[in-house]
Enzyme design. Structure first.
Site, PDB file in Angstrom:
ATOM      1  N   HIS A 148       0.825  -1.207   0.000  1.00 21.34           N
ATOM      2  CA  HIS A 148       0.000   0.000   0.000  1.00 21.34           C
ATOM      3  C   HIS A 148       0.861   1.260   0.000  1.00 21.34           C
ATOM      4  CE1 HIS A 148      -3.497  -2.521   0.645  1.00 21.34           C
ATOM      5  NE2 HIS A 148      -4.240  -1.470   0.407  1.00 21.34           N
ATOM      6  N   LYS A 154     -10.273  -8.045   6.693  1.00 21.89           N
ATOM      7  CA  LYS A 154     -11.062  -8.329   7.887  1.00 21.89           C
ATOM      8  C   LYS A 154     -11.007  -7.152   8.840  1.00 21.89           C
ATOM      9  CE  LYS A 154      -7.691 -10.794  10.810  1.00 21.89           C
ATOM     10  NZ  LYS A 154      -7.751 -10.171  12.134  1.00 21.89           N
TER      11      LYS A 154
END
Lengths: 193, 290
Positions: free
Chosen positions: A36, A102
């Site tokens: 990222h 999650k």
């Protein structure tokens, strides 16, 4: 179960609502913390095509290499909130239609989902064997040496990858709801103690 | 004890821990599933199916095979340095066989060593004191997502209205469960260390995870508090993976360490539903796995 084929356009993603169960088919890419940072701070040219209308999976798999190539052995989701500082930019810059992970994400990502037509899909944490089996093929891997196996960007073909919409493109978040409800319940208990 | 045998036993201990959920944990997950409905129930069903498939195919239940924490009790005939080499070899081999993910990352360079060995990794706690010929190795695989949910409180804590008493301890544990939401892969188990210093308090909280889930604390005061906290936390409706539901934790396990008068720490560690811990016992050259 709603079937989603990748790459996907904005319209079917906009139809998804919190609580919908989906099965994903097609090519997606894994990305965690190092990936990222890289996607936001650098060009990411090698993954731009697969991210356009595609999905990012927050996952650091256990992999195995044989003569037949790479295989995913265990591949459940990792905690998504670590990517909160980057995800809104990644969605905007690369045209990502869904983030799978999650634990859900925060306000900035929720706002980016609303603005650009994307959703957050929750995979069940620890569902490593079942989710690895939905990975039919590992196409290629980027940054393996630099980032290490868990953090590398794995380009994978999935079939009926199961997940639940917990943040939709209309500003709704199951995580915000559960947090609010559980906080109120905790306050009631504390008042009795 | 033959080195080659010890290497094999340790490799099997790692495989078993990574791929096969302990029976008490599986029973608790089944009971939680049976008590739930809707999404909470189907989520627990997925988890149980995954545990079964992992066991049958000998693959890791979860891709985050965590930190390796070993507790080793041994007799005077065993040399710690030699045993250490066996542990390191077993960890390398387990990583090569994809039973473990390479999880040792240098925090300064960012480099992953690729074989799970590193500074302080794996964690080995040796305790001599058993009779000659005896060895007990307990292994816990502690995943990072659940470890990130751990929290330490120093009482008094004004924001929680938590004083230096058991009511204060309870408030801390409830707060830790609330903060954890589903992030630690609920339904989890909370290990609580009361007292100690900053390090031993957390250590106590972790060691609680070696207790069977269905045991009762030998201290009646702690036993009552464990029961009350379990029931209270399961009223928060955080549920499996934080999707809502009654199964937020499977257990609360508490232990104490004497503290200095100035300090009163409460440390809470979170163990995910993929609660991986196993034990190898060796006696008279025979290995048994629990």
């Amino acid at each position: 179960m709603i079937r989603i084929d990748l790459p996907v356009a904005e319209e079917p993603i906009r139809k998804l609502k919190v609580g919908d169960e989906v099965g994903v088919y097609g090519v997606m890419i894994t990305a965690r913390d190092a990936a990222h940072k890289y996607l936001v701070e650098e060009d990411g040219a090698e993954v731009r095509e697969v991210l356009q209308g595609g999905m990012i999976y927050h996952c650091g798999p256990v992999v195995r290499q044989s003569d037949a190539g790479w295989q995913f052995v265990a591949a459940g989701p990792t905690t998504s909130k670590r990517e909160e500082p980057y995800e809104a930019e990644v969605i905007a810059q690369y045209g990502v239609r869904a983030v799978i992970g999650k634990g859900g994400m925060g306000e900035r990502t929720l706002a980016a989902c609303k603005e650009h037509g994307a959703v957050y899909l929750h995979a069940i944490g620890g569902l490593a064997v079942i989710l690895a089996r939905s990975v039919r093929k590992v196409r290629e891997v980027h940054k393996l040496d630099e980032f290490g196996a868990p953090e590398a960007m794995w380009v994978i073909e999935v079939e009926n990858f199961p997940a639940i919409v917990t943040m939709d493109s209309h500003g709704n978040s199951l995580h915000a709801e559960v947090l609010k409800n559980s906080t109120e319940r905790a306050q009631k208990l504390l008042a009795q103690w | 004890m033959e080195t080659q045998k010890l290497d094999e036993w340790l490799l099997e201990l790692i495989r078993l821990t990574s791929c096969e959920l302990a029976p008490d944990v599986e029973r608790a997950l089944c009971a939680a599933r049976d008590a739930e409905q809707g999404r909470a129930r189907s989520t627990l069903d997925w988890m149980l199916r995954n545990a079964q498939e992992a066991r049958e195919s000998s693959m890791p239940i979860c891709q985050d095979t965590g930190s390796l924490i070993f507790y080793i009790d041994h007799g005077p005939d065993l040399d710690q340095e030699q045993m250490t080499q066996s542990f390191l070899r077993a960890v390398i081999k387990a990583t090569e066989r994809s039973l473990l993910r390479p999880n040792a990352v240098d925090p300064v360079s960012g480099k992953n060593t690729g074989n799970n060995l590193g500074v302080g990794a794996p964690v080995l706690h040796f305790h001599p004191g058993l009779a000659a010929g005896k060895l007990s190795v307990r292994l816990m695989l502690k995943g990072g997502g659940s470890e990130n949910c751990g929290v330490q409180y120093a009482l008094p804590d004004g924001s929680l209205q938590a004083g230096r008493d058991l009511n204060g301890v309870k408030r801390c544990v409830l707060d830790a469960a609330l903060r954890a939401q589903g992030f630690g892969c609920a339904p989890g188990t909370l290990g609580v260390g009361i007292g100690g210093d900053r390090m031993t308090s957390f250590q106590e909280s972790k060691e609680q995870f070696f207790r069977p889930l269905d045991d009762v604390n030998t201290d009646p005061i702690l036993a009552a508090m464990e029961k009350e906290l379990l029931e209270s936390i399961n009223q928060l409706e955080i549920g499996p993976m934080g999707f809502g539901g009654q199964s937020t934790v499977l257990g609360v396990k508490m232990g104490l360490r004497h503290r200095v008068p100035a300090s009163y720490f409460v440390s809470v560690s979170y163990m995910c539903w993929a609660y991986r811990r196993r034990c190898l016992q060796v006696e008279n050259g025979q290995a048994v796995y629990l």
